[in-house]
Design a protein around this motif. Sequence first.
Motif, PDB file in Angstrom:
ATOM      1  N   VAL A 213       0.840  -1.197   0.000  1.00 41.84           N
ATOM      2  CA  VAL A 213       0.000   0.000   0.000  1.00 41.84           C
ATOM      3  C   VAL A 213       0.877   1.249   0.000  1.00 41.84           C
ATOM      4  O   VAL A 213       1.897   1.302   0.695  1.00 41.84           O
ATOM      5  CB  VAL A 213      -0.928   0.014   1.236  1.00 41.84           C
ATOM      6  CG1 VAL A 213      -1.628   1.353   1.378  1.00 41.84           C
ATOM      7  CG2 VAL A 213      -1.947  -1.109   1.134  1.00 41.84           C
ATOM      8  N   LEU A 214       0.470   2.224  -0.783  1.00 41.30           N
ATOM      9  CA  LEU A 214       1.137   3.515  -0.802  1.00 41.30           C
ATOM     10  C   LEU A 214       0.361   4.462   0.097  1.00 41.30           C
ATOM     11  O   LEU A 214      -0.822   4.723  -0.123  1.00 41.30           O
ATOM     12  CB  LEU A 214       1.187   4.075  -2.225  1.00 41.30           C
ATOM     13  CG  LEU A 214       1.841   5.457  -2.395  1.00 41.30           C
ATOM     14  CD1 LEU A 214       3.352   5.352  -2.200  1.00 41.30           C
ATOM     15  CD2 LEU A 214       1.510   6.040  -3.768  1.00 41.30           C
ATOM     16  N   ASP A 215       1.005   4.966   1.136  1.00 38.19           N
ATOM     17  CA  ASP A 215       0.379   5.936   2.041  1.00 38.19           C
ATOM     18  C   ASP A 215       0.647   7.344   1.543  1.00 38.19           C
ATOM     19  O   ASP A 215       1.801   7.782   1.496  1.00 38.19           O
ATOM     20  CB  ASP A 215       0.946   5.799   3.460  1.00 38.19           C
ATOM     21  CG  ASP A 215       0.273   4.698   4.252  1.00 38.19           C
ATOM     22  OD1 ASP A 215      -0.841   4.298   3.877  1.00 38.19           O
ATOM     23  OD2 ASP A 215       0.872   4.228   5.229  1.00 38.19           O
ATOM     24  N   VAL A 216      -0.406   8.044   1.179  1.00 37.30           N
ATOM     25  CA  VAL A 216      -0.285   9.457   0.811  1.00 37.30           C
ATOM     26  C   VAL A 216      -0.929  10.265   1.935  1.00 37.30           C
ATOM     27  O   VAL A 216      -2.115  10.087   2.230  1.00 37.30           O
ATOM     28  CB  VAL A 216      -0.968   9.769  -0.526  1.00 37.30           C
ATOM     29  CG1 VAL A 216      -0.753  11.231  -0.895  1.00 37.30           C
ATOM     30  CG2 VAL A 216      -0.450   8.847  -1.621  1.00 37.30           C
ATOM     31  N   ASP A 217      -0.153  11.113   2.561  1.00 39.13           N
ATOM     32  CA  ASP A 217      -0.638  11.881   3.711  1.00 39.13           C
ATOM     33  C   ASP A 217      -0.311  13.358   3.512  1.00 39.13           C
ATOM     34  O   ASP A 217       0.823  13.705   3.155  1.00 39.13           O
ATOM     35  CB  ASP A 217       0.017  11.381   4.995  1.00 39.13           C
ATOM     36  CG  ASP A 217      -0.375   9.950   5.308  1.00 39.13           C
ATOM     37  OD1 ASP A 217      -1.389   9.748   5.983  1.00 39.13           O
ATOM     38  OD2 ASP A 217       0.341   9.025   4.866  1.00 39.13           O
ATOM     39  N   LEU A 218      -1.303  14.199   3.786  1.00 42.42           N
ATOM     40  CA  LEU A 218      -1.142  15.639   3.603  1.00 42.42           C
ATOM     41  C   LEU A 218      -1.569  16.342   4.879  1.00 42.42           C
ATOM     42  O   LEU A 218      -2.648  16.089   5.408  1.00 42.42           O
ATOM     43  CB  LEU A 218      -1.970  16.114   2.412  1.00 42.42           C
ATOM     44  CG  LEU A 218      -1.731  17.547   1.938  1.00 42.42           C
ATOM     45  CD1 LEU A 218      -2.034  17.656   0.446  1.00 42.42           C
ATOM     46  CD2 LEU A 218      -2.609  18.547   2.680  1.00 42.42           C
ATOM     47  N   VAL A 233      -4.753   9.151   2.080  1.00 41.84           N
ATOM     48  CA  VAL A 233      -5.320   8.323   1.015  1.00 41.84           C
ATOM     49  C   VAL A 233      -4.462   7.060   0.907  1.00 41.84           C
ATOM     50  O   VAL A 233      -3.346   7.106   0.383  1.00 41.84           O
ATOM     51  CB  VAL A 233      -5.342   9.063  -0.335  1.00 41.84           C
ATOM     52  CG1 VAL A 233      -5.997   8.190  -1.401  1.00 41.84           C
ATOM     53  CG2 VAL A 233      -6.062  10.392  -0.218  1.00 41.84           C
ATOM     54  N   PRO A 234      -4.946   5.930   1.426  1.00 41.12           N
ATOM     55  CA  PRO A 234      -4.188   4.674   1.275  1.00 41.12           C
ATOM     56  C   PRO A 234      -4.479   4.065  -0.092  1.00 41.12           C
ATOM     57  O   PRO A 234      -5.618   3.731  -0.412  1.00 41.12           O
ATOM     58  CB  PRO A 234      -4.751   3.804   2.412  1.00 41.12           C
ATOM     59  CG  PRO A 234      -6.142   4.303   2.624  1.00 41.12           C
ATOM     60  CD  PRO A 234      -6.154   5.762   2.248  1.00 41.12           C
TER      61      PRO A 234
END
Length: 266
Positions: A213-218, A233-234
């Motif tokens: 899984v790619l963890d996109v965190d803002l 957004v996982p």
Amino acid sequence: MTVENAARVRAKKATTVKYSVPAFEHGLDLLELLLASPVSLSQTAIANQTGRPISSVFRLLNCLEQRRYVQRDVDTGNYGPTMRLYQLAQACPAHQRFRDLAMAPMQDLARKVGESCHLSIREGNQLRVVYNQPSPHMHSLNVSENATYSLVRTTAGKLLLAHLPSDRRERLLESLPEFREYSSREQETLRADLEELGLKKITAVPSQVTPGVLDVDLLLENAWLGDHAVLAVPCIQKYSKSEQKTNLLPTIEAAAEHIVAALKEA
């Protein structure tokens, strides 16, 4: 706001208030102090920081402990807030308003990227998911609302830690059992990672919790009751570096801007 500043504000307000309830105000001072502290506090520390006699602090703590709003650590004797306080916050209009304002941009984001997305906050010494927007597609990753995770073992938690003032961050790290379990080298590596992460507002890295899984965190600055929140957004790792840069990250950033704008207008 520091305890000293809060005391001055209360003193100023007191000059215009005809009636006061000192015991209730003292109890609120104590609760606000415990909620603002990254670590549990002793009776002496509470007395010193609130300017109240330790006998008064003892009686207030005893009452709040009986009502299950604070709890005493059996090993240290220090006091901290319980989940009962946070359960009250879940029902308050501010929490529901936060969800309502974020819902439309997050629904739009989930539709555009085909992934779920969620909002997380730092709650004491853990990361809490306060809102999850499922993907419109059948195959996607979701997290449960109100689920809690480690601050040091999640990307969102690290992002929130990284953007704390360095002194608060260090005190919080030292209070975390997971951090104390790390070797000296691992602790220094984490500190260095947090310093680097403190220069970023968005990050996209492989998940430490869920393989593949790619963890996109803002980071959403000052989005939750004066504190930071994280829009996460996982993603199943299907985006190339180029697609991340040209499509995925700009779409997430645009959604974050809409959420922040909605919060400012509220």
